[in-house]
Design a protein around this motif. Sequence first.
Motif, PDB file in Angstrom:
ATOM      1  N   MET A   1       0.848  -1.195   0.000  1.00  0.00           N
ATOM      2  CA  MET A   1       0.000   0.000   0.000  1.00  0.00           C
ATOM      3  C   MET A   1       0.880   1.242   0.000  1.00  0.00           C
ATOM      4  SD  MET A   1      -3.071  -1.167   2.612  1.00  0.00           S
ATOM      5  CE  MET A   1      -4.276  -0.032   1.900  1.00  0.00           C
ATOM      6  N   MET A   2       0.343   2.328  -0.560  1.00  0.00           N
ATOM      7  CA  MET A   2       1.108   3.563  -0.626  1.00  0.00           C
ATOM      8  C   MET A   2       0.182   4.751  -0.404  1.00  0.00           C
ATOM      9  SD  MET A   2       3.867   4.771  -3.544  1.00  0.00           S
ATOM     10  CE  MET A   2       4.889   3.347  -3.156  1.00  0.00           C
TER      11      MET A   2
ATOM     12  N   ALA B   1       4.520   7.439   1.409  1.00  0.00           N
ATOM     13  CA  ALA B   1       4.764   6.420   2.438  1.00  0.00           C
ATOM     14  C   ALA B   1       4.230   5.094   1.937  1.00  0.00           C
ATOM     15  CB  ALA B   1       4.085   6.801   3.750  1.00  0.00           C
ATOM     16  N   THR B   2       4.903   4.015   2.317  1.00  0.00           N
ATOM     17  CA  THR B   2       4.497   2.694   1.872  1.00  0.00           C
ATOM     18  C   THR B   2       4.536   1.716   3.020  1.00  0.00           C
ATOM     19  OG1 THR B   2       4.890   0.995   0.181  1.00  0.00           O
ATOM     20  CG2 THR B   2       6.829   1.969   1.196  1.00  0.00           C
ATOM     21  N   LEU B   3       3.714   0.686   2.930  1.00  0.00           N
ATOM     22  CA  LEU B   3       3.719  -0.370   3.942  1.00  0.00           C
ATOM     23  C   LEU B   3       3.160  -1.651   3.328  1.00  0.00           C
ATOM     24  CD1 LEU B   3       0.481  -0.584   4.800  1.00  0.00           C
ATOM     25  CD2 LEU B   3       1.071   1.383   6.203  1.00  0.00           C
ATOM     26  N   ILE B   4       3.490  -2.752   3.956  1.00  0.00           N
ATOM     27  CA  ILE B   4       2.935  -4.052   3.594  1.00  0.00           C
ATOM     28  C   ILE B   4       1.854  -4.354   4.619  1.00  0.00           C
ATOM     29  CG2 ILE B   4       3.420  -6.497   3.234  1.00  0.00           C
ATOM     30  CD1 ILE B   4       6.335  -5.679   2.656  1.00  0.00           C
ATOM     31  N   ALA B   5       0.613  -4.431   4.177  1.00  0.00           N
ATOM     32  CA  ALA B   5      -0.508  -4.479   5.104  1.00  0.00           C
ATOM     33  C   ALA B   5      -0.879  -5.904   5.484  1.00  0.00           C
ATOM     34  CB  ALA B   5      -1.724  -3.795   4.485  1.00  0.00           C
TER      35      ALA B   5
ATOM     36  N   TYR C   1      -5.452   1.480   7.247  1.00  0.00           N
ATOM     37  CA  TYR C   1      -4.590   2.192   6.311  1.00  0.00           C
ATOM     38  C   TYR C   1      -5.400   2.846   5.196  1.00  0.00           C
ATOM     39  CZ  TYR C   1      -1.367  -0.898   8.764  1.00  0.00           C
ATOM     40  OH  TYR C   1      -0.675  -1.575   9.734  1.00  0.00           O
ATOM     41  N   GLN C   2      -6.467   2.215   4.771  1.00  0.00           N
ATOM     42  CA  GLN C   2      -7.313   2.830   3.747  1.00  0.00           C
ATOM     43  C   GLN C   2      -7.950   4.118   4.273  1.00  0.00           C
ATOM     44  OE1 GLN C   2      -9.582  -0.836   2.870  1.00  0.00           O
ATOM     45  NE2 GLN C   2      -9.008  -0.543   0.740  1.00  0.00           N
ATOM     46  N   ARG C   3      -8.318   4.129   5.541  1.00  0.00           N
ATOM     47  CA  ARG C   3      -8.868   5.365   6.117  1.00  0.00           C
ATOM     48  C   ARG C   3      -7.813   6.466   6.191  1.00  0.00           C
ATOM     49  NH1 ARG C   3     -11.661   1.581   9.426  1.00  0.00           N
ATOM     50  NH2 ARG C   3     -10.178   1.824  11.148  1.00  0.00           N
TER      51      ARG C   3
ATOM     52  N   HIS D   1      -3.369   3.540  -0.650  1.00  0.00           N
ATOM     53  CA  HIS D   1      -3.948   2.825  -1.781  1.00  0.00           C
ATOM     54  C   HIS D   1      -3.222   1.499  -1.988  1.00  0.00           C
ATOM     55  CE1 HIS D   1      -6.147   6.437  -3.115  1.00  0.00           C
ATOM     56  NE2 HIS D   1      -5.067   7.099  -2.738  1.00  0.00           N
ATOM     57  N   ARG D   2      -3.967   0.472  -2.349  1.00  0.00           N
ATOM     58  CA  ARG D   2      -3.355  -0.819  -2.678  1.00  0.00           C
ATOM     59  C   ARG D   2      -2.747  -0.758  -4.072  1.00  0.00           C
ATOM     60  NH1 ARG D   2      -8.503  -4.430  -1.408  1.00  0.00           N
ATOM     61  NH2 ARG D   2      -9.430  -2.523  -2.205  1.00  0.00           N
ATOM     62  N   LEU D   3      -1.455  -1.089  -4.179  1.00  0.00           N
ATOM     63  CA  LEU D   3      -0.785  -1.087  -5.477  1.00  0.00           C
ATOM     64  C   LEU D   3      -0.769  -2.470  -6.107  1.00  0.00           C
ATOM     65  CD1 LEU D   3       2.303   1.270  -5.073  1.00  0.00           C
ATOM     66  CD2 LEU D   3      -0.027   1.817  -5.793  1.00  0.00           C
ATOM     67  N   GLU D   4      -0.371  -3.463  -5.352  1.00  0.00           N
ATOM     68  CA  GLU D   4      -0.280  -4.836  -5.848  1.00  0.00           C
ATOM     69  C   GLU D   4      -0.060  -5.751  -4.656  1.00  0.00           C
ATOM     70  OE1 GLU D   4       3.112  -5.121  -8.417  1.00  0.00           O
ATOM     71  OE2 GLU D   4       4.548  -4.947  -6.789  1.00  0.00           O
ATOM     72  N   ARG D   5      -0.140  -7.039  -4.873  1.00  0.00           N
ATOM     73  CA  ARG D   5       0.152  -7.994  -3.808  1.00  0.00           C
ATOM     74  C   ARG D   5       1.581  -8.511  -3.940  1.00  0.00           C
ATOM     75  NH1 ARG D   5      -3.766  -9.819  -0.428  1.00  0.00           N
ATOM     76  NH2 ARG D   5      -5.874  -9.117  -0.904  1.00  0.00           N
ATOM     77  N   TRP D   6       2.266  -8.587  -2.821  1.00  0.00           N
ATOM     78  CA  TRP D   6       3.594  -9.183  -2.763  1.00  0.00           C
ATOM     79  C   TRP D   6       3.460 -10.609  -2.234  1.00  0.00           C
ATOM     80  CZ3 TRP D   6       7.847  -5.168  -1.006  1.00  0.00           C
ATOM     81  CH2 TRP D   6       7.930  -4.174  -1.996  1.00  0.00           C
ATOM     82  N   THR D   7       4.565 -11.319  -2.196  1.00  0.00           N
ATOM     83  CA  THR D   7       4.570 -12.702  -1.709  1.00  0.00           C
ATOM     84  C   THR D   7       5.568 -12.806  -0.570  1.00  0.00           C
ATOM     85  OG1 THR D   7       3.964 -13.582  -3.879  1.00  0.00           O
ATOM     86  CG2 THR D   7       5.015 -15.105  -2.325  1.00  0.00           C
ATOM     87  N   VAL D   8       5.133 -13.350   0.561  1.00  0.00           N
ATOM     88  CA  VAL D   8       5.997 -13.470   1.731  1.00  0.00           C
ATOM     89  C   VAL D   8       6.111 -14.936   2.135  1.00  0.00           C
ATOM     90  CG1 VAL D   8       6.347 -12.818   4.141  1.00  0.00           C
ATOM     91  CG2 VAL D   8       5.368 -11.159   2.522  1.00  0.00           C
TER      92      VAL D   8
END
Length: 267
Positions: free
Chosen positions: A121-122, A238-242, A250-252, A256-263
């Motif tokens: 998210m960013m 600012a960015t974070l992995i939600a 975070y949406q509030r 914004h969601r950019l893409e999904r990562w893999t953990v």
Amino acid sequence: MSSSILPPEDEHLTTGWEPEVPADDSFVRQAVLAHASWAVAAARRADRPWYDGDTWAGGILGDRGPITNWIVPKQPVDPAEVIASIDRELPRTVPYLYVSAWPTGDLTPYGLALAGHPPLMMRFPGTPITPPTTDLEIRQVTDDPTLADAERVLIEGYPLPELQPYEPGSLYSPSFLADDTSAWVAYDGTTPLATSVAHTAHGLTVVENVAVLPQARGRGAGAAITWAATTHHPTQPATLIASDAGQPVYQRLTYHRLERWTVWVRP
């Protein structure tokens, strides 16, 4: 076959992931490189094992709990090559998070377990918003006792059972704070109840290590402590992995969601 849209045969066609490409070539590239910096910075300052190359970066802060040790690929390379390189460059007996901006395929044959596909998210500066409020007092960490409070809240509130019972210095060394890394704690009187961290690199603020103890939930603590880290560098995105639980918060805050990562996790 010729075509007017085909480049000359000897022209290099950038993928956007070559080492020489500027960090701001795309927001996702910025996020990858900023998270790679986060993976290394604290370990480097603490004189712990770390590695930072063209294809991946990682650091080892402890021998328990994968959240203490991050591995971040910088390019869409074969994960098997990265894992083999990790085993050469870093201790082989410690757990770690393998945080990839790209789908990886099945890594269980390499001893890893899938943790999920969380959204990156960013938030962009200048977005109108009414700042969140809480009845707790939010303080930026400036000394060792407050840093210990931040560490305890993270371990107990995240929670991180591998690091319990809490032992000071198991995650945050005295060198953790620096020009590029700041932390906050929210207090009810003298009781620490929430925490967050901001790490700045490549023109981006990485928000990490957000945790709230149960007695602070429902009091706006999560949003307020995240906001403190989000806006510490007010002119930067600012960015974070939600997490799934944290995503609505975070949406509030206009993330914004950019893409999904893999953990993945190496236990």
